[in-house]
Design a protein around this motif. Structure first.
Motif, PDB file in Angstrom:
ATOM      1  N   GLU A  91      75.610   9.988 107.125  1.00 45.87           N
ATOM      2  CA  GLU A  91      76.651  11.027 107.197  1.00 45.87           C
ATOM      3  C   GLU A  91      76.472  12.043 106.073  1.00 45.87           C
ATOM      4  O   GLU A  91      76.554  13.254 106.304  1.00 45.87           O
ATOM      5  CB  GLU A  91      78.039  10.400 107.141  1.00 45.87           C
ATOM      6  N   GLN A  92      76.202  11.576 104.862  1.00 43.14           N
ATOM      7  CA  GLN A  92      76.008  12.488 103.729  1.00 43.14           C
ATOM      8  C   GLN A  92      74.790  13.383 103.949  1.00 43.14           C
ATOM      9  O   GLN A  92      74.805  14.569 103.602  1.00 43.14           O
ATOM     10  CB  GLN A  92      75.891  11.717 102.417  1.00 43.14           C
ATOM     11  N   PHE A  93      73.726  12.836 104.536  1.00 41.01           N
ATOM     12  CA  PHE A  93      72.543  13.631 104.859  1.00 41.01           C
ATOM     13  C   PHE A  93      72.905  14.753 105.829  1.00 41.01           C
ATOM     14  O   PHE A  93      72.524  15.910 105.637  1.00 41.01           O
ATOM     15  CB  PHE A  93      71.467  12.713 105.462  1.00 41.01           C
ATOM     16  N   LEU A  94      73.653  14.430 106.869  1.00 38.88           N
ATOM     17  CA  LEU A  94      74.044  15.443 107.860  1.00 38.88           C
ATOM     18  C   LEU A  94      75.015  16.467 107.276  1.00 38.88           C
ATOM     19  O   LEU A  94      74.940  17.655 107.592  1.00 38.88           O
ATOM     20  CB  LEU A  94      74.645  14.766 109.089  1.00 38.88           C
ATOM     21  N   TYR A  95      75.913  16.024 106.425  1.00 33.82           N
ATOM     22  CA  TYR A  95      76.828  16.964 105.755  1.00 33.82           C
ATOM     23  C   TYR A  95      76.046  17.920 104.858  1.00 33.82           C
ATOM     24  O   TYR A  95      76.350  19.107 104.773  1.00 33.82           O
ATOM     25  CB  TYR A  95      77.876  16.223 104.925  1.00 33.82           C
ATOM     26  N   LYS A  96      75.033  17.391 104.183  1.00 39.83           N
ATOM     27  CA  LYS A  96      74.183  18.234 103.330  1.00 39.83           C
ATOM     28  C   LYS A  96      73.473  19.286 104.173  1.00 39.83           C
ATOM     29  O   LYS A  96      73.417  20.463 103.794  1.00 39.83           O
ATOM     30  CB  LYS A  96      73.155  17.372 102.589  1.00 39.83           C
ATOM     31  N   LYS A  97      72.939  18.889 105.331  1.00 45.54           N
ATOM     32  CA  LYS A  97      72.269  19.838 106.223  1.00 45.54           C
ATOM     33  C   LYS A  97      73.235  20.947 106.628  1.00 45.54           C
ATOM     34  O   LYS A  97      72.900  22.128 106.585  1.00 45.54           O
ATOM     35  CB  LYS A  97      71.725  19.133 107.464  1.00 45.54           C
ATOM     36  N   ALA A  98      74.441  20.574 106.999  1.00 41.91           N
ATOM     37  CA  ALA A  98      75.457  21.553 107.389  1.00 41.91           C
ATOM     38  C   ALA A  98      75.796  22.478 106.222  1.00 41.91           C
ATOM     39  O   ALA A  98      75.890  23.703 106.390  1.00 41.91           O
ATOM     40  CB  ALA A  98      76.717  20.843 107.884  1.00 41.91           C
ATOM     41  N   GLU A  99      75.965  21.918 105.046  1.00 43.55           N
ATOM     42  CA  GLU A  99      76.303  22.712 103.863  1.00 43.55           C
ATOM     43  C   GLU A  99      75.190  23.705 103.517  1.00 43.55           C
ATOM     44  O   GLU A  99      75.461  24.869 103.209  1.00 43.55           O
ATOM     45  CB  GLU A  99      76.570  21.775 102.676  1.00 43.55           C
ATOM     46  N   ALA A 137      63.561  22.193 104.236  1.00 43.51           N
ATOM     47  CA  ALA A 137      62.974  21.005 103.616  1.00 43.51           C
ATOM     48  C   ALA A 137      63.467  19.709 104.260  1.00 43.51           C
ATOM     49  O   ALA A 137      62.847  18.661 104.088  1.00 43.51           O
ATOM     50  CB  ALA A 137      63.263  20.987 102.118  1.00 43.51           C
ATOM     51  N   LEU A 138      64.557  19.762 105.012  1.00 41.37           N
ATOM     52  CA  LEU A 138      65.077  18.569 105.679  1.00 41.37           C
ATOM     53  C   LEU A 138      64.340  18.255 106.978  1.00 41.37           C
ATOM     54  O   LEU A 138      64.540  17.193 107.560  1.00 41.37           O
ATOM     55  CB  LEU A 138      66.569  18.740 105.969  1.00 41.37           C
ATOM     56  N   PHE A 139      63.490  19.178 107.437  1.00 46.25           N
ATOM     57  CA  PHE A 139      62.758  19.003 108.684  1.00 46.25           C
ATOM     58  C   PHE A 139      61.299  18.670 108.391  1.00 46.25           C
ATOM     59  O   PHE A 139      60.675  19.312 107.546  1.00 46.25           O
ATOM     60  CB  PHE A 139      62.821  20.288 109.527  1.00 46.25           C
ATOM     61  N   SER A 140      60.750  17.700 109.116  1.00 44.03           N
ATOM     62  CA  SER A 140      59.329  17.379 108.962  1.00 44.03           C
ATOM     63  C   SER A 140      58.496  18.515 109.548  1.00 44.03           C
ATOM     64  O   SER A 140      58.980  19.296 110.359  1.00 44.03           O
ATOM     65  CB  SER A 140      58.998  16.059 109.669  1.00 44.03           C
ATOM     66  N   GLU A 141      57.240  18.606 109.125  1.00 43.10           N
ATOM     67  CA  GLU A 141      56.341  19.655 109.629  1.00 43.10           C
ATOM     68  C   GLU A 141      56.211  19.604 111.150  1.00 43.10           C
ATOM     69  O   GLU A 141      56.092  20.627 111.802  1.00 43.10           O
ATOM     70  CB  GLU A 141      54.950  19.522 108.994  1.00 43.10           C
ATOM     71  N   ASP A 142      56.247  18.404 111.714  1.00 42.53           N
ATOM     72  CA  ASP A 142      56.073  18.249 113.157  1.00 42.53           C
ATOM     73  C   ASP A 142      57.403  18.137 113.911  1.00 42.53           C
ATOM     74  O   ASP A 142      57.442  17.726 115.064  1.00 42.53           O
ATOM     75  CB  ASP A 142      55.203  17.019 113.459  1.00 42.53           C
ATOM     76  N   SER A 143      58.489  18.515 113.260  1.00 45.34           N
ATOM     77  CA  SER A 143      59.804  18.354 113.885  1.00 45.34           C
ATOM     78  C   SER A 143      59.960  19.235 115.121  1.00 45.34           C
ATOM     79  O   SER A 143      59.483  20.368 115.166  1.00 45.34           O
ATOM     80  CB  SER A 143      60.920  18.662 112.888  1.00 45.34           C
ATOM     81  N   VAL A 144      60.624  18.693 116.115  1.00 46.43           N
ATOM     82  CA  VAL A 144      60.924  19.402 117.363  1.00 46.43           C
ATOM     83  C   VAL A 144      62.395  19.801 117.324  1.00 46.43           C
ATOM     84  O   VAL A 144      63.257  18.991 116.957  1.00 46.43           O
ATOM     85  CB  VAL A 144      60.651  18.499 118.586  1.00 46.43           C
ATOM     86  N   ILE A 201      64.178  15.168 109.310  1.00 48.02           N
ATOM     87  CA  ILE A 201      64.499  15.308 110.722  1.00 48.02           C
ATOM     88  C   ILE A 201      63.187  15.526 111.465  1.00 48.02           C
ATOM     89  O   ILE A 201      62.497  16.513 111.210  1.00 48.02           O
ATOM     90  CB  ILE A 201      65.454  16.492 110.956  1.00 48.02           C
ATOM     91  N   SER A 202      62.838  14.610 112.358  1.00 49.29           N
ATOM     92  CA  SER A 202      61.621  14.795 113.137  1.00 49.29           C
ATOM     93  C   SER A 202      61.938  15.314 114.539  1.00 49.29           C
ATOM     94  O   SER A 202      61.039  15.772 115.241  1.00 49.29           O
ATOM     95  CB  SER A 202      60.803  13.502 113.216  1.00 49.29           C
ATOM     96  N   LYS A 203      63.219  15.279 114.904  1.00 55.11           N
ATOM     97  CA  LYS A 203      63.631  15.867 116.180  1.00 55.11           C
ATOM     98  C   LYS A 203      65.125  16.160 116.133  1.00 55.11           C
ATOM     99  O   LYS A 203      65.904  15.344 115.642  1.00 55.11           O
ATOM    100  CB  LYS A 203      63.335  14.917 117.341  1.00 55.11           C
ATOM    101  N   LYS A 204      65.474  17.338 116.647  1.00 59.66           N
ATOM    102  CA  LYS A 204      66.880  17.682 116.839  1.00 59.66           C
ATOM    103  C   LYS A 204      67.023  18.184 118.264  1.00 59.66           C
ATOM    104  O   LYS A 204      66.429  19.191 118.643  1.00 59.66           O
ATOM    105  CB  LYS A 204      67.340  18.756 115.851  1.00 59.66           C
ATOM    106  N   HIS A 205      67.803  17.465 119.035  1.00 55.56           N
ATOM    107  CA  HIS A 205      68.082  17.846 120.423  1.00 55.56           C
ATOM    108  C   HIS A 205      69.575  18.109 120.511  1.00 55.56           C
ATOM    109  O   HIS A 205      70.387  17.220 120.256  1.00 55.56           O
ATOM    110  CB  HIS A 205      67.675  16.723 121.376  1.00 55.56           C
ATOM    111  N   THR A 206      69.942  19.327 120.840  1.00 61.66           N
ATOM    112  CA  THR A 206      71.345  19.727 120.857  1.00 61.66           C
ATOM    113  C   THR A 206      71.755  20.166 122.246  1.00 61.66           C
ATOM    114  O   THR A 206      71.022  20.903 122.903  1.00 61.66           O
ATOM    115  CB  THR A 206      71.574  20.901 119.874  1.00 61.66           C
ATOM    116  N   VAL A 207      72.919  19.723 122.669  1.00 63.83           N
ATOM    117  CA  VAL A 207      73.490  20.169 123.934  1.00 63.83           C
ATOM    118  C   VAL A 207      74.719  21.014 123.597  1.00 63.83           C
ATOM    119  O   VAL A 207      75.664  20.528 122.972  1.00 63.83           O
ATOM    120  CB  VAL A 207      73.880  18.973 124.832  1.00 63.83           C
ATOM    121  N   LEU A 208      74.669  22.272 123.986  1.00 62.65           N
ATOM    122  CA  LEU A 208      75.776  23.204 123.776  1.00 62.65           C
ATOM    123  C   LEU A 208      76.734  23.066 124.948  1.00 62.65           C
ATOM    124  O   LEU A 208      76.324  23.167 126.107  1.00 62.65           O
ATOM    125  CB  LEU A 208      75.235  24.640 123.691  1.00 62.65           C
TER     126      LEU A 208
END
Length: 163
Positions: free
Chosen positions: A10-18, A30-37, A142-149
């Motif tokens: 949770e703290q990691f995700l809050y940091k990303k949002a902040e 910096a929170l995303f890996s080079e190969d992140s999708v 983060i090696s993958k972020k899949h978001t549904v709007l």
């Protein structure tokens, strides 16, 4: 699920949002890996969205971190008309669920909403996201972020910082 792991994720995700809300782009990237999708699919119908970004339409699809880096470059150099002036955002994350997957990776599912303000226009975006987190030192990348709007309409240009 271990309470300490829940807290750390949770703290990691809050940091990303902040970092995103503060427009601290180097820290955010910096929170995303080079190969992140990074994938935000388009809806095909009322309850079905595209699942394969190479075969269906996507609102945003970056096959690696380079796509995010390009967007940040455009924002910083003023070449992103949709981000001039840069909007203010407030990201909120809730209902964080963690599932161990292969190796020490984690699948993390969240509900999210973003409040957005630009040039006297306020909007609200909301949805669900699934992250794949890969261990990195004492934290993760983060090696993958899949978001549904889940919004039915989008009254502005949509970019990575909205979601």
């Amino acid at each position: 699920m271990n309470a300490e792991l829940q807290y750390k994720v949770e703290q990691f995700l809050y940091k990303k949002a902040e970092l995103c809300d503060a427009q601290h782009w180097d820290g955010y990237l910096a929170l995303f890996s080079e190969d992140s999708v990074f994938h935000l699919p388009q809806w095909d119908s009322e309850h079905v969205y595209t699942t394969d970004p190479k075969k269906g339409m996507s609102l945003i699809y970056y096959p690696n971190r380079g796509g995010l880096e390009d967007r940040v470059f455009r924002i910083r150099t003023g070449k992103a008309a949709s981000a001039t002036p840069m909007p203010r955002t407030l990201h909120q994350i809730s209902n964080v669920r963690i599932f161990p997957i292969e190796g020490d990776n984690l699948e993390v599912r969240v509900n999210w909403q973003t409040l957005y303000y630009r040039q006297a226009t306020a909007e609200h975006f909301f949805g669900r996201a699934t992250y794949t987190l890969r261990p990195h030192g004492e934290s993760w990348l983060i090696s993958k972020k899949h978001t549904v709007l889940l919004n039915d309409t989008i009254n502005s240009v949509l970019d990575f910082y909205h979601i």
